[in-house]
Write an enzyme that holds these catalytic residues in place. Structure first.
Site, PDB file in Angstrom:
ATOM      1  N   ASP A  18       0.850  -1.199   0.000  1.00  0.00           N
ATOM      2  CA  ASP A  18       0.000   0.000   0.000  1.00  0.00           C
ATOM      3  C   ASP A  18       0.884   1.247   0.000  1.00  0.00           C
ATOM      4  O   ASP A  18       0.900   2.014   0.982  1.00  0.00           O
ATOM      5  CB  ASP A  18      -0.942  -0.019   1.216  1.00  0.00           C
ATOM      6  CG  ASP A  18      -1.955  -1.156   1.125  1.00  0.00           C
ATOM      7  OD1 ASP A  18      -2.306  -1.558  -0.002  1.00  0.00           O
ATOM      8  OD2 ASP A  18      -2.392  -1.646   2.176  1.00  0.00           O
ATOM      9  N   LYS A  39       0.555  -7.998  -2.371  1.00  0.00           N
ATOM     10  CA  LYS A  39      -0.789  -7.529  -2.684  1.00  0.00           C
ATOM     11  C   LYS A  39      -0.705  -6.139  -3.283  1.00  0.00           C
ATOM     12  O   LYS A  39      -0.096  -5.241  -2.704  1.00  0.00           O
ATOM     13  CB  LYS A  39      -1.632  -7.473  -1.402  1.00  0.00           C
ATOM     14  CG  LYS A  39      -3.090  -7.242  -1.680  1.00  0.00           C
ATOM     15  CD  LYS A  39      -3.858  -6.749  -0.467  1.00  0.00           C
ATOM     16  CE  LYS A  39      -3.996  -5.253  -0.549  1.00  0.00           C
ATOM     17  NZ  LYS A  39      -5.219  -4.707   0.038  1.00  0.00           N
ATOM     18  N   ASP A  66      -5.913  -6.777  -5.427  1.00  0.00           N
ATOM     19  CA  ASP A  66      -7.060  -6.639  -4.518  1.00  0.00           C
ATOM     20  C   ASP A  66      -7.825  -5.347  -4.806  1.00  0.00           C
ATOM     21  O   ASP A  66      -7.648  -4.345  -4.118  1.00  0.00           O
ATOM     22  CB  ASP A  66      -6.530  -6.648  -3.075  1.00  0.00           C
ATOM     23  CG  ASP A  66      -7.641  -6.605  -2.044  1.00  0.00           C
ATOM     24  OD1 ASP A  66      -8.765  -7.042  -2.364  1.00  0.00           O
ATOM     25  OD2 ASP A  66      -7.387  -6.126  -0.921  1.00  0.00           O
ATOM     26  N   LYS A  68     -11.262  -5.395  -5.116  1.00  0.00           N
ATOM     27  CA  LYS A  68     -12.588  -5.565  -4.466  1.00  0.00           C
ATOM     28  C   LYS A  68     -13.740  -5.052  -5.331  1.00  0.00           C
ATOM     29  O   LYS A  68     -14.460  -4.128  -4.951  1.00  0.00           O
ATOM     30  CB  LYS A  68     -12.606  -4.846  -3.118  1.00  0.00           C
ATOM     31  CG  LYS A  68     -11.549  -5.331  -2.136  1.00  0.00           C
ATOM     32  CD  LYS A  68     -11.758  -4.692  -0.771  1.00  0.00           C
ATOM     33  CE  LYS A  68     -10.829  -5.225   0.285  1.00  0.00           C
ATOM     34  NZ  LYS A  68      -9.423  -4.845   0.121  1.00  0.00           N
ATOM     35  N   HIS A  70     -17.228  -4.404  -6.985  1.00  0.00           N
ATOM     36  CA  HIS A  70     -18.580  -4.433  -6.416  1.00  0.00           C
ATOM     37  C   HIS A  70     -19.470  -3.529  -7.269  1.00  0.00           C
ATOM     38  O   HIS A  70     -19.425  -2.306  -7.139  1.00  0.00           O
ATOM     39  CB  HIS A  70     -18.514  -3.921  -4.956  1.00  0.00           C
ATOM     40  CG  HIS A  70     -19.805  -4.059  -4.211  1.00  0.00           C
ATOM     41  ND1 HIS A  70     -19.979  -3.588  -2.936  1.00  0.00           N
ATOM     42  CD2 HIS A  70     -20.984  -4.619  -4.563  1.00  0.00           C
ATOM     43  CE1 HIS A  70     -21.208  -3.853  -2.523  1.00  0.00           C
ATOM     44  NE2 HIS A  70     -21.836  -4.476  -3.499  1.00  0.00           N
ATOM     45  N   ASP A  71     -20.252  -4.124  -8.179  1.00  0.00           N
ATOM     46  CA  ASP A  71     -21.114  -3.335  -9.072  1.00  0.00           C
ATOM     47  C   ASP A  71     -22.178  -4.295  -9.602  1.00  0.00           C
ATOM     48  O   ASP A  71     -22.269  -5.429  -9.120  1.00  0.00           O
ATOM     49  CB  ASP A  71     -20.247  -2.734 -10.202  1.00  0.00           C
ATOM     50  CG  ASP A  71     -20.837  -1.436 -10.749  1.00  0.00           C
ATOM     51  OD1 ASP A  71     -22.056  -1.417 -11.022  1.00  0.00           O
ATOM     52  OD2 ASP A  71     -20.089  -0.462 -10.927  1.00  0.00           O
ATOM     53  N   ASN A  74     -23.052  -7.322 -14.834  1.00  0.00           N
ATOM     54  CA  ASN A  74     -22.461  -7.098 -16.156  1.00  0.00           C
ATOM     55  C   ASN A  74     -21.184  -6.258 -16.059  1.00  0.00           C
ATOM     56  O   ASN A  74     -20.188  -6.533 -16.733  1.00  0.00           O
ATOM     57  CB  ASN A  74     -23.511  -6.395 -17.037  1.00  0.00           C
ATOM     58  CG  ASN A  74     -23.076  -6.315 -18.472  1.00  0.00           C
ATOM     59  OD1 ASN A  74     -22.747  -7.336 -19.081  1.00  0.00           O
ATOM     60  ND2 ASN A  74     -23.031  -5.112 -19.006  1.00  0.00           N
ATOM     61  N   THR A 125     -12.242  -6.642   7.629  1.00  0.00           N
ATOM     62  CA  THR A 125     -11.698  -6.838   8.984  1.00  0.00           C
ATOM     63  C   THR A 125     -11.642  -5.534   9.782  1.00  0.00           C
ATOM     64  O   THR A 125     -11.323  -5.538  10.957  1.00  0.00           O
ATOM     65  CB  THR A 125     -10.296  -7.483   8.935  1.00  0.00           C
ATOM     66  OG1 THR A 125      -9.514  -6.824   7.938  1.00  0.00           O
ATOM     67  CG2 THR A 125     -10.374  -8.951   8.601  1.00  0.00           C
ATOM     68  N   ARG A 187      -1.658  -8.673  13.296  1.00  0.00           N
ATOM     69  CA  ARG A 187      -0.808  -7.778  14.079  1.00  0.00           C
ATOM     70  C   ARG A 187       0.037  -8.601  15.047  1.00  0.00           C
ATOM     71  O   ARG A 187      -0.501  -9.427  15.788  1.00  0.00           O
ATOM     72  CB  ARG A 187      -1.660  -6.791  14.908  1.00  0.00           C
ATOM     73  CG  ARG A 187      -2.425  -5.758  14.080  1.00  0.00           C
ATOM     74  CD  ARG A 187      -1.489  -4.759  13.428  1.00  0.00           C
ATOM     75  NE  ARG A 187      -2.170  -3.766  12.621  1.00  0.00           N
ATOM     76  CZ  ARG A 187      -2.423  -3.879  11.309  1.00  0.00           C
ATOM     77  NH1 ARG A 187      -2.075  -4.974  10.664  1.00  0.00           N
ATOM     78  NH2 ARG A 187      -3.017  -2.907  10.647  1.00  0.00           N
ATOM     79  N   GLN A 196      -7.857  -1.489  11.895  1.00  0.00           N
ATOM     80  CA  GLN A 196      -8.347  -2.866  11.950  1.00  0.00           C
ATOM     81  C   GLN A 196      -9.009  -3.132  13.306  1.00  0.00           C
ATOM     82  O   GLN A 196      -8.580  -2.586  14.323  1.00  0.00           O
ATOM     83  CB  GLN A 196      -7.190  -3.860  11.768  1.00  0.00           C
ATOM     84  CG  GLN A 196      -6.470  -3.732  10.432  1.00  0.00           C
ATOM     85  CD  GLN A 196      -7.259  -4.359   9.272  1.00  0.00           C
ATOM     86  OE1 GLN A 196      -8.438  -4.669   9.408  1.00  0.00           O
ATOM     87  NE2 GLN A 196      -6.617  -4.506   8.146  1.00  0.00           N
ATOM     88  N   GLY A 216       0.330  -5.562   6.061  1.00  0.00           N
ATOM     89  CA  GLY A 216       0.787  -4.305   5.466  1.00  0.00           C
ATOM     90  C   GLY A 216       1.645  -3.496   6.409  1.00  0.00           C
ATOM     91  O   GLY A 216       2.867  -3.674   6.483  1.00  0.00           O
ATOM     92  N   ARG A 217       0.996  -2.628   7.174  1.00  0.00           N
ATOM     93  CA  ARG A 217       1.738  -1.676   8.008  1.00  0.00           C
ATOM     94  C   ARG A 217       2.762  -2.290   8.954  1.00  0.00           C
ATOM     95  O   ARG A 217       3.863  -1.741   9.083  1.00  0.00           O
ATOM     96  CB  ARG A 217       0.738  -0.773   8.770  1.00  0.00           C
ATOM     97  CG  ARG A 217       0.107   0.261   7.850  1.00  0.00           C
ATOM     98  CD  ARG A 217      -1.159   0.850   8.394  1.00  0.00           C
ATOM     99  NE  ARG A 217      -2.260  -0.119   8.347  1.00  0.00           N
ATOM    100  CZ  ARG A 217      -3.520   0.165   8.644  1.00  0.00           C
ATOM    101  NH1 ARG A 217      -3.847   1.380   9.022  1.00  0.00           N
ATOM    102  NH2 ARG A 217      -4.464  -0.754   8.564  1.00  0.00           N
TER     103      ARG A 217
END
Ligand code: C5P
Length: 241
Positions: A18, A39, A66, A68, A70-71, A74, A125, A187, A196, A216-217
Site C-alpha cells: 500500500d 498484494k 485486490d 474488491k 462491487h457493481d 455485467n 476486517t 498484528r 483494523q 501491510g503496516r
C-alpha cells in the site's frame, strides 16, 4: 451451480504494497533476492496502472490484485475481464454484490480460460459487530454473516473468502476444507491496530489454519521491513518456513 474445480491450496504471507508510488513499492521489493507474494491494492494500482503489475511480475513476484470489485453483474464481469489480461494470481470481488454478481465474475474467468483464484471479501476486517448493526443495519451475528456470505459465494463460484482468522474455525465447521482463506487484520503482539478491529497474531493465524495472511503496516512501517517480513512469515508458517 458450477462444477467445483480443484483449488490451488497453498500457504504464504502476502505483503500489502500500500504505497503511494511505484517507486516506493519497487524500492521495498529491491530488499528481496527471491520472489515473494505481494498484494497490489487500490492505492498503488490507481496511481500506476497495469505497468506496476508488469514491473512486479518481471521481478519474479506473485501478485494478489485486490481491487474488491462491487457493481452490477455485467459491469463486474467486464471489469474483471479487463483485469484478467494481466495474469495475476488472485483477484477479489465483494460478496455483498450478491450471488448473481459473483456468478458473473466466475463466468468472466471461465470465458477467458484463466485459473487465477477468485476470492470474495466477506466482512471487512475493519468492521466490528457494532458497525454491522449500527451502520449497515445487519442484525446477524458477525460470524454467521461471514459464514453465510462464504456459502453463497462458494455456491456461486468463488474459490474462497477474505475474512478474519477469528472466523476460520466457524467457516471450516460450516463449509469444510474446500475453501481458500485469506486473512488480513494481522498484528504481532503489542503492535498498533490502526483501523483494523478483528485482529490476530501471525502465530494464531497459522494455528487457526489460514491459507494466506495479508500484512501491510506492521511490515512496511517496521525499522527493518525485510526482517519483519521474515519473522512474521516464519511465525505464521511455523515449521514450514
Ligand atoms: O496495513 P494492514 O496490515 O492493516 O493491511 C491489511 C491489508 O489487507 C490492506 O491492504 C487492506 O486493503 C487489506 N484487506 C483488509 N480487509 C479485508 C480485505 C483486505 O484489511 N477484508
Amino acid at each position: 451451480m458450477q462444477e467445483r474445480r480443484p483449488l490451488a491450496k497453498d500457504r504464504d504471507l502476502i505483503v500489502a504494497l500500500d504505497y503511494a508510488s511505484g517507486k516506493e513499492a519497487l524500492a521495498f521489493l529491491d530488499l528481496f533476492d527471491q520472489g515473494i507474494f505481494v498484494k497490489v491494492g487500490m492505492e498503488l494500482f490507481y496511481k500506476e496502472g497495469p505497468a506496476i503489475l508488469k514491473a512486479i511480475k518481471d521481478r519474479g513476484h506473485r501478485i494478489f490484485l485486490d481491487l474488491k470489485l462491487h457493481d452490477i453483474p455485467n459491469t463486474v464481469a467486464g471489469g474483471l475481464g479487463s483485469l484478467l489480461d494481466w495474469d495475476v494470481d488472485i483477484l477479489t470481488i465483494h460478496c455483498l454484490g450478491g450471488r448473481k454478481m459473483i456468478a458473473a465474475a466466475r463466468g468472466a474467468l471461465e470465458a477467458a480460460g484463466k485459473t487465477s483464484l477468485l476470492m470474495g471479501v466477506s466482512v471487512l476486517t475493519s468492521l466490528s459487530q457494532e458497525d454491522l448493526k449500527e451502520d449497515l443495519l445487519i442484525q446477524g451475528d458477525l460470524e454467521e454473516v461471514v459464514g453465510h456470505y462464504a456459502r453463497i459465494g462458494r455456491e456461486a463460484g468463488l474459490d474462497g473468502v477474505i475474512c478474519s482468522a477469528k472466523e476460520l474455525a466457524f467457516l471450516r465447521e460450516k463449509l469444510g476444507e474446500d475453501l481458500v482463506t485469506i486473512c488480513p487484520g494481522i498484528r504481532p503482539k503489542g503492535a498498533s491496530l490502526g483501523d483494523q478491529t478483528r485482529v490476530v497474531t501471525p502465530e494464531e493465524a497459522g494455528r487457526l489454519g489460514a491459507d494466506y495472511i495479508v500484512v501491510g503496516r506492521p511490515i512496511r512501517q517496521a525499522k527493518d521491513p525485510k526482517q519483519a517480513y521474515e519473522e512474521m512469515r516464519k511465525a505464521f508458517l511455523g515449521g514450514q518456513a
